[in-house]
Design a protein around this motif. Structure first.
Motif, mmCIF file in Angstrom:
data_model
loop_
_atom_site.group_PDB
_atom_site.id
_atom_site.type_symbol
_atom_site.label_atom_id
_atom_site.label_comp_id
_atom_site.label_asym_id
_atom_site.label_seq_id
_atom_site.Cartn_x
_atom_site.Cartn_y
_atom_site.Cartn_z
ATOM 1 N N ALA A 35 0.836 -1.211 0.000
ATOM 2 C CA ALA A 35 0.000 0.000 0.000
ATOM 3 C C ALA A 35 0.864 1.252 0.000
ATOM 4 N N PRO A 36 1.590 1.516 -1.075
ATOM 5 C CA PRO A 36 2.495 2.672 -1.111
ATOM 6 C C PRO A 36 1.773 3.975 -0.769
ATOM 7 N N HIS A 37 2.502 4.874 -0.151
ATOM 8 C CA HIS A 37 1.935 6.183 0.151
ATOM 9 C C HIS A 37 1.804 7.033 -1.109
ATOM 10 N N VAL A 38 2.702 6.817 -2.059
ATOM 11 C CA VAL A 38 2.654 7.527 -3.335
ATOM 12 C C VAL A 38 2.929 6.523 -4.447
ATOM 13 N N ILE A 39 2.131 6.597 -5.516
ATOM 14 C CA ILE A 39 2.301 5.739 -6.683
ATOM 15 C C ILE A 39 2.439 6.633 -7.908
ATOM 16 N N GLY A 40 3.495 6.424 -8.693
ATOM 17 C CA GLY A 40 3.678 7.140 -9.943
ATOM 18 C C GLY A 40 3.591 6.175 -11.113
ATOM 19 N N LEU A 41 2.675 6.436 -12.030
ATOM 20 C CA LEU A 41 2.465 5.556 -13.182
ATOM 21 C C LEU A 41 2.724 6.330 -14.466
ATOM 22 N N GLN A 42 3.318 5.658 -15.420
ATOM 23 C CA GLN A 42 3.535 6.240 -16.741
ATOM 24 C C GLN A 42 2.742 5.440 -17.785
ATOM 25 N N GLU A 43 2.419 6.103 -18.885
ATOM 26 C CA GLU A 43 1.659 5.527 -20.001
ATOM 27 C C GLU A 43 0.226 5.157 -19.582
ATOM 28 N N VAL A 44 -0.477 6.134 -19.071
ATOM 29 C CA VAL A 44 -1.895 5.970 -18.724
ATOM 30 C C VAL A 44 -2.715 6.671 -19.803
ATOM 31 N N ALA A 45 -3.710 5.971 -20.347
ATOM 32 C CA ALA A 45 -4.407 6.436 -21.547
ATOM 33 C C ALA A 45 -5.880 6.723 -21.287
ATOM 34 N N GLN A 46 -6.389 7.657 -22.062
ATOM 35 C CA GLN A 46 -7.824 7.936 -22.123
ATOM 36 C C GLN A 46 -8.257 7.959 -23.588
ATOM 37 N N HIS A 47 -9.083 6.994 -23.962
ATOM 38 C CA HIS A 47 -9.753 6.986 -25.273
ATOM 39 C C HIS A 47 -8.771 6.895 -26.444
ATOM 40 N N TYR A 48 -7.863 5.927 -26.369
ATOM 41 C CA TYR A 48 -6.926 5.672 -27.462
ATOM 42 C C TYR A 48 -7.130 4.251 -27.993
ATOM 43 N N PRO A 49 -8.100 4.038 -28.859
ATOM 44 C CA PRO A 49 -8.365 2.684 -29.351
ATOM 45 C C PRO A 49 -7.221 2.112 -30.178
ATOM 46 N N GLY A 50 -6.311 2.947 -30.665
ATOM 47 C CA GLY A 50 -5.183 2.437 -31.425
ATOM 48 C C GLY A 50 -4.148 1.727 -30.584
ATOM 49 N N ALA A 75 -1.389 14.014 -15.441
ATOM 50 C CA ALA A 75 -0.660 14.989 -16.259
ATOM 51 C C ALA A 75 -0.519 14.418 -17.668
ATOM 52 N N PRO A 76 -1.429 14.758 -18.584
ATOM 53 C CA PRO A 76 -1.308 14.239 -19.944
ATOM 54 C C PRO A 76 -0.200 14.948 -20.722
ATOM 55 N N ALA A 77 0.645 14.174 -21.348
ATOM 56 C CA ALA A 77 1.612 14.753 -22.273
ATOM 57 C C ALA A 77 0.940 15.085 -23.590
ATOM 58 N N LEU A 78 -0.071 14.299 -23.936
ATOM 59 C CA LEU A 78 -0.890 14.526 -25.119
ATOM 60 C C LEU A 78 -2.309 14.812 -24.670
ATOM 61 N N ASP A 79 -2.902 15.839 -25.234
ATOM 62 C CA ASP A 79 -4.281 16.211 -24.914
ATOM 63 C C ASP A 79 -4.886 16.743 -26.199
ATOM 64 N N GLU A 80 -5.606 15.889 -26.903
ATOM 65 C CA GLU A 80 -6.029 16.245 -28.259
ATOM 66 C C GLU A 80 -7.451 15.770 -28.555
ATOM 67 N N TRP A 81 -8.074 16.477 -29.447
ATOM 68 C CA TRP A 81 -9.434 16.155 -29.878
ATOM 69 C C TRP A 81 -9.448 16.186 -31.400
ATOM 70 N N GLN A 89 -8.730 12.672 -26.456
ATOM 71 C CA GLN A 89 -7.713 11.647 -26.235
ATOM 72 C C GLN A 89 -6.567 12.237 -25.425
ATOM 73 N N ARG A 90 -6.174 11.524 -24.366
ATOM 74 C CA ARG A 90 -5.084 11.985 -23.516
ATOM 75 C C ARG A 90 -4.201 10.790 -23.143
ATOM 76 N N PHE A 91 -2.898 11.082 -22.999
ATOM 77 C CA PHE A 91 -1.921 10.034 -22.706
ATOM 78 C C PHE A 91 -0.812 10.659 -21.892
ATOM 79 N N GLY A 92 -0.497 10.062 -20.742
ATOM 80 C CA GLY A 92 0.531 10.683 -19.923
ATOM 81 C C GLY A 92 0.804 9.953 -18.632
ATOM 82 N N ASN A 93 1.130 10.734 -17.598
ATOM 83 C CA ASN A 93 1.596 10.208 -16.322
ATOM 84 C C ASN A 93 0.603 10.542 -15.211
ATOM 85 N N LEU A 94 0.609 9.712 -14.187
ATOM 86 C CA LEU A 94 -0.377 9.833 -13.111
ATOM 87 C C LEU A 94 0.315 9.646 -11.770
#
Length: 291
Positions: A35-50, A75-81, A89-94
């Protein structure tokens, strides 16, 4: 209290079996990381069917639903419509934290032209949390994969981020005459930071050297937690460990600033899990009473 911080490039939660399963990845992170106090994740996607297996999923919403008790910032590195697409569509770090969240301070990283290779923008997800000993900045990032030129510029920007924040913490703004609850209100400034993520840089890469090397007579901005505890060059591979026929690579790190070095107690790597093409790392820091 031992503060536990975990980093993992989750490859949009796609395991080596080809299955995309947010719950499976988070369950493993919570169990293995205690149960980490802080978790950092990379490559988290929203609505990228590709992305293979991702479909139209909103993985940020799924993470929030699956981590009750954590504050989740994205924090999306990509934020596009794109025209004709029904959803943004968004893709980034959380970052997810169960420590008190004091500030959110994301930062876009440099994106200099390098037309010879594929590329995309990159970002630092940054927060300030209330650690047992005081305010602490935590950042997670994912640097350029194909472009060494972009990757080095991004690493240098991360060094500048740390040096600037430490300087502001040493000489914070005055109170002034502004009333409370305005943008000029006083806020905590943290000199020390944990920086973690997928840097796409092996230990001999110039970007890694920029992060942990001395420059211009100044001390290093960051120290590699694994190297401090286990010796330089000894961290096992973190990428393509379970990919048949591939050469495993070390490119995921947990870095600390100088003031956190006495608190560092452990950095562990889970080389066994196949739930991403990267392996998670866990850092443990002691609180003030233990230093």
């Amino acid at each position: 209290m031992t503060l536990r911080i975990l980093t993992w490039n989750v490859q949009w939660f796609r395991g080596m079996d080809g299955r995309v399963d947010v719950a499976r990845v988070l369950r493993h992170a919570l169990q293995w990381g205690k149960a980490p106090h802080v978790i950092g994740l990379q490559e988290v996607a929203q609505h990228y069917p590709g992305l293979d297996g991702a479909g139209e999923a909103d993985q940020v919403a799924q993470v929030r639903a699956l981590l009750p008790g954590y504050e989740v910032v994205y924090a999306p590195a990509l934020d596009e419509w794109r025209p004709g697409r029904p959803m943004r569509q968004r893709f980034g770090n959380l970052i997810a934290t169960r420590l008190p969240l004091l500030q959110v301070q994301h930062r876009a990283l440099p994106y200099p032209p390098d037309p010879a290779v594929p590329s995309m923008p990159r970002v630092l997800a940054g927060v300030t949390v209330q650690a047992p000993w005081g305010p602490l900045r935590v950042g997670t990032t994912h640097l350029a994969y194909y472009s060494a030129h972009q990757r080095l510029a991004q690493a240098q920007a991360l060094v500048a981020w740390q040096r600037e924040a430490a300087a502001v913490a040493a000489a914070p703004p005055v109170a002034g005459d502004e009333p409370p609850d305005t943008p000029f209100q006083l806020r905590p400034h943290a000199a020390e930071a944990v920086l973690m993520g997928d840097f796409n840089a092996t230990p001999d890469d110039a970007a890694y050297g920029a992060l942990v090397g001395a420059c211009g007579g100044e001390a290093p901005a960051f120290w590699d937690g694994w190297a401090l505890l286990h010796g330089a060059g000894t961290q096992p591979p973190t990428f393509r460990v379970h990919e048949a026929g591939a050469t495993p690579v070390t490119c995921d790190y947990m870095l600390v600033t100088s003031g956190l070095r006495p608190r560092l107690r452990q950095v562990r790597l889970d080389s066994a899990t196949p739930w991403s093409d990267h392996q998670p790392l866990l850092m443990e820091l002691d609180d003030a009473d233990a230093v």
